[in-house]
Design a protein around this motif. Structure first.
Motif, PDB file in Angstrom:
ATOM      1  N   VAL A  25      -2.062   4.941   2.521  1.00 22.22           N
ATOM      2  CA  VAL A  25      -3.317   5.361   1.901  1.00 22.22           C
ATOM      3  C   VAL A  25      -4.460   4.493   2.419  1.00 22.22           C
ATOM      4  CG1 VAL A  25      -4.570   5.564  -0.271  1.00 22.22           C
ATOM      5  CG2 VAL A  25      -2.189   6.300  -0.146  1.00 22.22           C
ATOM      6  N   GLY A  26      -4.208   3.217   2.651  1.00 25.72           N
ATOM      7  CA  GLY A  26      -5.243   2.335   3.156  1.00 25.72           C
ATOM      8  C   GLY A  26      -5.790   2.794   4.492  1.00 25.72           C
ATOM      9  N   GLU A  27      -4.904   3.190   5.408  1.00 28.31           N
ATOM     10  CA  GLU A  27      -5.352   3.680   6.706  1.00 28.31           C
ATOM     11  C   GLU A  27      -6.125   4.982   6.562  1.00 28.31           C
ATOM     12  OE1 GLU A  27      -2.008   1.882   9.763  1.00 28.31           O
ATOM     13  OE2 GLU A  27      -1.554   3.749   8.709  1.00 28.31           O
ATOM     14  N   LEU A  28      -5.666   5.835   5.656  1.00 31.68           N
ATOM     15  CA  LEU A  28      -6.373   7.087   5.410  1.00 31.68           C
ATOM     16  C   LEU A  28      -7.762   6.821   4.839  1.00 31.68           C
ATOM     17  CD1 LEU A  28      -6.486  10.155   5.274  1.00 31.68           C
ATOM     18  CD2 LEU A  28      -5.179  10.048   3.121  1.00 31.68           C
ATOM     19  N   VAL A  29      -7.854   5.902   3.910  1.00 34.38           N
ATOM     20  CA  VAL A  29      -9.152   5.557   3.320  1.00 34.38           C
ATOM     21  C   VAL A  29     -10.092   4.974   4.378  1.00 34.38           C
ATOM     22  CG1 VAL A  29     -10.317   4.045   1.669  1.00 34.38           C
ATOM     23  CG2 VAL A  29      -8.236   5.274   1.002  1.00 34.38           C
ATOM     24  N   MET A  57       0.847  -1.185   0.000  1.00 36.86           N
ATOM     25  CA  MET A  57       0.000   0.000   0.000  1.00 36.86           C
ATOM     26  C   MET A  57       0.889   1.243   0.000  1.00 36.86           C
ATOM     27  SD  MET A  57      -3.156   1.071  -0.082  1.00 36.86           S
ATOM     28  CE  MET A  57      -4.136  -0.351   0.404  1.00 36.86           C
ATOM     29  N   THR A  58       0.521   2.248  -0.771  1.00 37.79           N
ATOM     30  CA  THR A  58       1.323   3.456  -0.921  1.00 37.79           C
ATOM     31  C   THR A  58       1.376   4.241   0.384  1.00 37.79           C
ATOM     32  OG1 THR A  58       0.661   3.595  -3.231  1.00 37.79           O
ATOM     33  CG2 THR A  58       1.560   5.591  -2.238  1.00 37.79           C
ATOM     34  N   ALA A  59       2.570   4.721   0.728  1.00 40.66           N
ATOM     35  CA  ALA A  59       2.723   5.590   1.888  1.00 40.66           C
ATOM     36  C   ALA A  59       2.294   7.004   1.531  1.00 40.66           C
ATOM     37  CB  ALA A  59       4.172   5.584   2.363  1.00 40.66           C
ATOM     38  N   VAL A  60       1.784   7.721   2.538  1.00 38.44           N
ATOM     39  CA  VAL A  60       1.360   9.101   2.328  1.00 38.44           C
ATOM     40  C   VAL A  60       1.633   9.886   3.608  1.00 38.44           C
ATOM     41  CG1 VAL A  60      -1.030   8.576   3.007  1.00 38.44           C
ATOM     42  CG2 VAL A  60      -0.551  10.604   1.621  1.00 38.44           C
ATOM     43  N   ALA A  61       2.109  11.099   3.450  1.00 38.25           N
ATOM     44  CA  ALA A  61       2.320  11.998   4.578  1.00 38.25           C
ATOM     45  C   ALA A  61       1.116  12.928   4.675  1.00 38.25           C
ATOM     46  CB  ALA A  61       3.608  12.801   4.393  1.00 38.25           C
ATOM     47  N   VAL A  62       0.428  12.874   5.811  1.00 45.11           N
ATOM     48  CA  VAL A  62      -0.812  13.626   6.003  1.00 45.11           C
ATOM     49  C   VAL A  62      -0.671  14.515   7.229  1.00 45.11           C
ATOM     50  CG1 VAL A  62      -3.294  13.479   6.429  1.00 45.11           C
ATOM     51  CG2 VAL A  62      -2.180  11.803   4.945  1.00 45.11           C
ATOM     52  N   SER A  63      -0.926  15.786   7.053  1.00 46.11           N
ATOM     53  CA  SER A  63      -0.884  16.711   8.174  1.00 46.11           C
ATOM     54  C   SER A  63      -2.071  16.516   9.092  1.00 46.11           C
ATOM     55  CB  SER A  63      -0.853  18.160   7.659  1.00 46.11           C
ATOM     56  OG  SER A  63      -0.957  19.078   8.726  1.00 46.11           O
ATOM     57  N   ARG A  64      -3.284  16.456   8.519  1.00 49.77           N
ATOM     58  CA  ARG A  64      -4.474  16.315   9.346  1.00 49.77           C
ATOM     59  C   ARG A  64      -5.671  15.908   8.492  1.00 49.77           C
ATOM     60  NH1 ARG A  64      -3.602  22.099   8.959  1.00 49.77           N
ATOM     61  NH2 ARG A  64      -2.304  21.986  10.808  1.00 49.77           N
ATOM     62  N   VAL A  65      -6.650  15.357   9.165  1.00 51.93           N
ATOM     63  CA  VAL A  65      -7.954  15.053   8.580  1.00 51.93           C
ATOM     64  C   VAL A  65      -8.996  15.668   9.493  1.00 51.93           C
ATOM     65  CG1 VAL A  65      -9.587  13.244   7.945  1.00 51.93           C
ATOM     66  CG2 VAL A  65      -7.136  12.901   7.564  1.00 51.93           C
ATOM     67  N   HIS A  66      -9.998  16.329   8.909  1.00 48.57           N
ATOM     68  CA  HIS A  66     -11.006  16.951   9.765  1.00 48.57           C
ATOM     69  C   HIS A  66     -12.377  16.928   9.096  1.00 48.57           C
ATOM     70  CE1 HIS A  66     -12.364  19.466  13.089  1.00 48.57           C
ATOM     71  NE2 HIS A  66     -13.139  20.077  12.201  1.00 48.57           N
ATOM     72  N   HIS A  67     -13.389  16.775   9.922  1.00 47.56           N
ATOM     73  CA  HIS A  67     -14.786  16.897   9.507  1.00 47.56           C
ATOM     74  C   HIS A  67     -15.565  17.528  10.664  1.00 47.56           C
ATOM     75  CE1 HIS A  67     -19.007  15.721   9.013  1.00 47.56           C
ATOM     76  NE2 HIS A  67     -18.751  15.756   7.708  1.00 47.56           N
ATOM     77  N   PRO A  68     -16.453  18.501  10.387  1.00 52.61           N
ATOM     78  CA  PRO A  68     -16.757  19.052   9.057  1.00 52.61           C
ATOM     79  C   PRO A  68     -15.918  20.279   8.745  1.00 52.61           C
ATOM     80  CG  PRO A  68     -18.328  19.894  10.656  1.00 52.61           C
ATOM     81  CD  PRO A  68     -17.403  18.980  11.417  1.00 52.61           C
ATOM     82  N   VAL A  69     -15.604  20.449   7.484  1.00 48.83           N
ATOM     83  CA  VAL A  69     -15.017  21.688   6.962  1.00 48.83           C
ATOM     84  C   VAL A  69     -16.104  22.386   6.151  1.00 48.83           C
ATOM     85  CG1 VAL A  69     -13.240  22.686   5.475  1.00 48.83           C
ATOM     86  CG2 VAL A  69     -12.703  20.701   6.903  1.00 48.83           C
ATOM     87  N   THR A  70     -16.415  23.627   6.492  1.00 51.42           N
ATOM     88  CA  THR A  70     -17.519  24.335   5.840  1.00 51.42           C
ATOM     89  C   THR A  70     -17.046  25.532   5.018  1.00 51.42           C
ATOM     90  OG1 THR A  70     -17.916  25.845   7.712  1.00 51.42           O
ATOM     91  CG2 THR A  70     -19.001  23.684   7.773  1.00 51.42           C
ATOM     92  N   THR A  71     -15.737  25.731   4.936  1.00 49.62           N
ATOM     93  CA  THR A  71     -15.205  26.948   4.310  1.00 49.62           C
ATOM     94  C   THR A  71     -14.423  26.685   3.028  1.00 49.62           C
ATOM     95  OG1 THR A  71     -13.260  26.776   5.738  1.00 49.62           O
ATOM     96  CG2 THR A  71     -15.067  28.175   6.508  1.00 49.62           C
ATOM     97  N   LEU A  72     -14.311  25.430   2.627  1.00 50.46           N
ATOM     98  CA  LEU A  72     -13.526  25.072   1.443  1.00 50.46           C
ATOM     99  C   LEU A  72     -14.374  24.198   0.523  1.00 50.46           C
ATOM    100  CD1 LEU A  72     -10.083  24.306   3.149  1.00 50.46           C
ATOM    101  CD2 LEU A  72     -10.677  26.338   1.814  1.00 50.46           C
ATOM    102  N   GLY A  73     -15.391  24.812  -0.060  1.00 50.42           N
ATOM    103  CA  GLY A  73     -16.301  24.096  -0.923  1.00 50.42           C
ATOM    104  C   GLY A  73     -17.682  23.997  -0.308  1.00 50.42           C
ATOM    105  N   PRO A  74     -18.662  23.521  -1.077  1.00 47.42           N
ATOM    106  CA  PRO A  74     -20.047  23.507  -0.620  1.00 47.42           C
ATOM    107  C   PRO A  74     -20.326  22.416   0.404  1.00 47.42           C
ATOM    108  CG  PRO A  74     -19.868  22.510  -2.789  1.00 47.42           C
ATOM    109  CD  PRO A  74     -18.525  23.073  -2.479  1.00 47.42           C
ATOM    110  N   GLY A  75     -21.196  22.733   1.357  1.00 43.36           N
ATOM    111  CA  GLY A  75     -21.661  21.745   2.315  1.00 43.36           C
ATOM    112  C   GLY A  75     -20.690  21.501   3.452  1.00 43.36           C
ATOM    113  N   ARG A  76     -20.946  20.405   4.137  1.00 40.28           N
ATOM    114  CA  ARG A  76     -20.107  19.963   5.265  1.00 40.28           C
ATOM    115  C   ARG A  76     -19.182  18.870   4.740  1.00 40.28           C
ATOM    116  NH1 ARG A  76     -22.005  21.146  10.342  1.00 40.28           N
ATOM    117  NH2 ARG A  76     -21.478  19.080  11.183  1.00 40.28           N
TER     118      ARG A  76
END
Length: 214
Positions: A51-55, A1-20
């Motif tokens: 990527v698998g863990e992120l998914v 599985m591909t490695a990926v460096a991720v700063s953060r994951v968050h929900h909900p984001v309401t300021t970067l595109g429509p909806g939550r």
């Protein structure tokens, strides 16, 4: 599985595109625009996962999300991981995908040709702190909005306009250690005004290039 460096994951984001939306910030940036709202995401090689863990994390959030917004950092500095992530997102939900990149649109032609349909809307180009800021979904007017699919045209065509004050608001998120970080597109001078108001209330605002990642 591909490695990926991720700063953060968050929900909900309401300021970067429509909806939550669910937001994913990649870690590492070769563009490094002066005045960037997220300099903590510049340093590469931190916060590695797969990527698998992120998914797996996104699978829990996708049923309650109106879309996925990917920013950074620079997502296209990890092109294989980005493609794998977005392919998996397409498999688990029909919600749209918005990606922010500091690279000019023309530089991404090969990736977009190899991976058609993975991105619905793309905001491309470096942030220029001395450029005007009048367009929705963009930090500076040199940045370009590209609607790449029918879903992108349906969900993001309304952003082809001048920005209103509502477009320049921020989501504030607090980490477990008391740190706060912001998501969105701030108006010019917003952080200076925040610093002044906090100082008047007896508080201090310290901006840092490091963060506690979720």
């Amino acid at each position: 599985m591909t490695a990926v460096a991720v700063s953060r994951v968050h929900h909900p984001v309401t300021t970067l595109g429509p909806g939550r939306r669910v937001g994913v910030w990649f870690q590492g940036c070769s563009v490094r625009c002066p005045g960037c709202i997220s300099p903590d995401t510049w340093e590469p090689g931190r916060s590695l996962t797969s990527v698998g863990e992120l998914v797996d994390a996104l699978s829990c959030l996708s049923p309650i999300s109106d879309g996925l917004t990917v920013s950074g950092g620079e997502p296209f500095d990890q092109p294989e991981a980005l493609a794998e992530l977005l392919t998996a997102w397409r498999a688990i939900t029909s919600a749209d995908v918005l990606v922010f990149t500091g690279h000019p649109f023309a530089r991404l032609a090969d990736w977009l040709t190899l991976h058609p349909g993975l991105i619905d809307a793309l905001v491309a180009g470096p942030f220029l702190k001395d450029a005007s800021q009048s367009l929705a979904l963009r930090g500076s007017d040199n940045q370009t909005l590209h609607l790449l699919t029918s879903l992108g045209r349906r969900n993001f065509a309304s952003y082809e306009r001048r920005a209103t004050r509502a477009d320049l608001r921020l989501d504030a998120m607090f980490d477990a250690d008391g740190g706060v970080w912001f998501a969105g597109i701030p108006a010019r001078g917003d952080f200076d005004r925040l610093r002044q108001r906090l100082r008047a209330s007896g508080h201090q605002l310290i901006l840092t290039e490091r963060t506690t990642r979720l």
